[in-house]
Design a protein around this motif. Structure first.
Motif, PDB file in Angstrom:
ATOM      1  N   MET A  10       0.788  -1.290  -0.073  1.00  0.00           N
ATOM      2  CA  MET A  10       0.046  -0.081   0.068  1.00  0.00           C
ATOM      3  C   MET A  10       0.999   1.146  -0.048  1.00  0.00           C
ATOM      4  O   MET A  10       1.833   1.398   0.807  1.00  0.00           O
ATOM      5  CB  MET A  10      -0.886   0.121   1.346  1.00  0.00           C
ATOM      6  N   VAL A  11       0.547   2.292  -1.048  1.00  0.00           N
ATOM      7  CA  VAL A  11       1.287   3.324  -1.060  1.00  0.00           C
ATOM      8  C   VAL A  11       0.438   4.734  -1.089  1.00  0.00           C
ATOM      9  O   VAL A  11      -0.762   4.602  -1.073  1.00  0.00           O
ATOM     10  CB  VAL A  11       2.028   3.322  -2.284  1.00  0.00           C
ATOM     11  N   LEU A  12       1.128   5.699  -0.789  1.00  0.00           N
ATOM     12  CA  LEU A  12       0.534   6.957  -0.833  1.00  0.00           C
ATOM     13  C   LEU A  12       0.858   7.706  -2.175  1.00  0.00           C
ATOM     14  O   LEU A  12       1.869   7.720  -2.660  1.00  0.00           O
ATOM     15  CB  LEU A  12       0.908   8.104   0.281  1.00  0.00           C
ATOM     16  N   CYS A  13      -0.267   7.886  -3.051  1.00  0.00           N
ATOM     17  CA  CYS A  13      -0.274   8.458  -4.325  1.00  0.00           C
ATOM     18  C   CYS A  13      -0.245   9.803  -4.255  1.00  0.00           C
ATOM     19  O   CYS A  13      -1.259  10.450  -3.564  1.00  0.00           O
ATOM     20  CB  CYS A  13      -1.210   7.817  -5.246  1.00  0.00           C
ATOM     21  N   TYR A  14       0.403  10.669  -5.358  1.00  0.00           N
ATOM     22  CA  TYR A  14       0.289  12.154  -5.456  1.00  0.00           C
ATOM     23  C   TYR A  14      -0.145  12.509  -6.716  1.00  0.00           C
ATOM     24  O   TYR A  14       0.120  11.891  -7.859  1.00  0.00           O
ATOM     25  CB  TYR A  14       1.566  12.922  -5.237  1.00  0.00           C
TER      26      TYR A  14
END
Length: 583
Positions: A322-326
């Motif tokens: 799981m990642v933070l997307c910009y």
């Protein structure tokens, strides 16, 4: 490579809760849908829909399971819902899991020959494989399925899987014919595939559902309902679907035409759609569910039950991150997300260790993109590749002054004179489950407190609304994840190549793209490892194209009467074709 028009494996934190339990019974006929009787198969009258499932374990040979949502895609070429595809269908090989981990075994094929130059694969199919209507599974079914995957009229998201096959990409792009593709049925039980260049990832893809066979007569008779109407399906796996009540319950029965049916111990699999963990836990406690995938406080609760001998448990790595997307193409709603120091300040303000403990009670804090479940040369990639982001992260973690200075550096580089307290960052999310709410509140608080900015939550009710907001770039950040379709780091790293997936915030770097391209035809795993490390360092540490949050796992608890229950990484998430229920 073309831009894929669907994001099948992109899982969003917040997509878990898609419906509430509205009754768990079913009154449909237990009739397997076949090419001949498809229209007779029942989707349930709903008369008994309010009935709870029988207590699990009361009936040998039946297992009761929970799904947080049912898919609505039965087309194997479209990837669909892998947890169902891996049990009701079967490809050339199967991903099998046991106490020793995952391994690939021959399934639809009995053996495989590979030419000395690594270009020609010849699969010798088993002659006892049949579809659920009794028709044989032949090489023509594989040829049709694979060429259907490449047919530009259908626009399948995973067509790129076969672009290294001779003539495949040309056909997809309208520059060649299907007859020129290096995919052919030599005879009924010999299937041949010819590659352009040797590819060390090719065999790993053979367990993926887009490379399963498809019956031409059945698919074409269904027309535009193929993949949408389950009653028009035939199955070649251990189980066959017999009943479906939308957002409620689903039933599979043992496929009596399956070539290995004598080793399939379960006679029936009952699925219940239960969105909330609290509801599922109550059903599990009452013996109405056999298996529970736990998180948070439930882990501590059920660990005590395991110690007391009242149930069993199994924890395994799962190939997801799981990642933070910009939103990097236009900078997002705030206009700030194009700046790498802004992105890093946001990322480093999140304490991953605290987050996995406080919000989930499970998972592993992530400082890289590729999951530890992915192997290279039989060893976890994570044991061979450094998480290079972690060194810089540790210089800022927990130090609000340093984080604010990094954020201010980004503002200065952008020429922004607004004070941080006047800046609003929009976090897009979806779903109402408790875990989803805890996650977004944790992120909101962490970013706001460490950077001094406002974090506005834009929470929408369903995936389509989320996709609309995302595609309209009405966000700054959101949490997304990649769950790999085959066992190689490339499946993670290729998602970030320019034009492959828009849905990760439109990260683009020409150096990154060139490194991906340099892997074509490279068969030396030592060199591939070196390139993979460069890619991951560039993506995560240098560019902060995405911010890793945690590596996924599977944490199951199951009743003592359940035997030989396992979970695989690249097949069905719950392996049932060897499981049994014994009173």
């Amino acid at each position: 490579m073309r831009k894929r028009n669907k994001v099948v494996s992109l899982l969003l934190a917040g997509c878990m809760a898609v419906g509430l339990l509205a009754g768990c019974g079913s009154s449909g006929e237990t009739q397997v849908a076949t090419a001949d009787n498809a229209t007779a198969a029942s989707t349930s009258t709903g008369a008994a829909d309010s009935a709870a499932p029988e207590t699990a374990g009361e009936v040998d040979g039946q297992i009761n399971l929970r799904a947080v949502a049912f898919g609505n895609n039965f087309d194997v070429q479209d990837m669909g819902w892998r947890w169902m595809m891996g049990e009701c269908y079967e490809g050339l090989m199967r991903d099998v899991a046991d106490e020793n981990g995952d391994r690939f075994e021959y399934a639809g094929a009995e053996s495989m020959d590979v030419s000395d130059d690594g270009l020609v694969y010849t699969f010798h199919l088993r002659k006892d494989a049949k579809w659920s209507d009794g028709q044989p599974v032949t090489a023509a079914d594989y040829e049709y399925g694979w060429k259907r995957l490449l047919n530009p009229e259908y626009g399948y998201s995973y067509s790129f899987y076969l672009f290294n096959v001779v003539g495949a990409e040309e056909y997809y792009n309208g520059q060649g014919s299907a007859d020129e593709i290096g995919i052919k049925a030599v005879d009924d039980y010999t299937f041949e595939v010819t590659l352009k260049v040797a590819d060390p990832t090719f065999q790993s893809k053979l367990v993926a559902t887009p490379l399963y066979p498809t019956r031409q007569d059945v698919a074409e008779a269904a027309g535009d309902q193929w993949g949408k109407d389950w009653t028009k399906c035939v199955y070649n796996g251990p189980f066959a679907m017999t009943n479906l009540v939308e957002d409620n319950s689903m039933t599979w029965v043992k496929n009596d035409q399956y070539w290995d049916k004598d080793n399939v111990k379960l006679n029936q699999v009952n699925w219940y759609c239960v969105a909330e963990n609290a509801t599922a836990a109550t059903m599990f406690d009452n013996g109405q569910l056999d298996v529970f995938d736990a998180a948070g406080d439930y882990i501590a609760k059920y660990d005590k039950e395991v110690e007391a001998g009242n149930m069993q448990t199994m924890t395994t790595e799962y190939p997801g991150t799981m990642v933070l997307c910009y939103e990097q193409s236009e900078g997002g709603k705030s206009g700030l997300m194009k700046n790498v120091n802004i992105r890093k300040a946001i990322s480093y303000s999140i304490n991953r260790e605290e987050m996995v403990s406080a919000v989930y009670g499970r998972y592993t804090a992530a400082y890289g993109f590729v999951s530890p479940a992915i192997t290279l040369d039989g060893t976890s990639y994570r044991k061979q590749a450094l998480e290079t982001m972690k060194k810089e992260y540790e210089q800022y973690a927990g130090d609000a002054d340093k984080l604010k200075a990094l954020f201010q550096k980004g503002l200065d580089e952008l020429g922004i004179t607004d004070k941080p307290e006047d800046i609003t960052i929009t976090l897009l999310s979806q779903g109402s489950a408790t875990e989803n709410q805890l996650e977004r509140e944790y992120l909101q608080q962490s970013i706001s407190q460490n950077l001094g900015v406002k974090v506005e939550l834009n929470t929408v009710g369903d995936y389509q609304m989320f996709a609309n907001e995302r595609d309209n770039k009405n966000y700054d950040i959101f949490v997304g994840g990649w769950f790999s379709d085959y066992n190689d780091p490339l499946d993670f790293l290729n998602t970030m190549k320019t034009g492959v997936y828009d849905s990760y915030g439109l990260y683009s770097n020409s150096e990154y793209d060139s490194l991906i391209d340099s892997l074509t035809g490279e068969n030396d795993n030592a060199k591939r490892l070196e390139i993979y490390q460069k890619l991951e360092d560039l993506l995560v540490a240098q560019d902060c194209g995405v911010a890793p949050l945690y590596y996924s796992d599977k944490h199951y608890y199951y009743q003592n009467w359940v035997k030989d229950f396992y979970t695989s990484s690249f097949g069905a998430s719950q392996e049932l074709y060897r499981a049994s229920v014994q009173k």
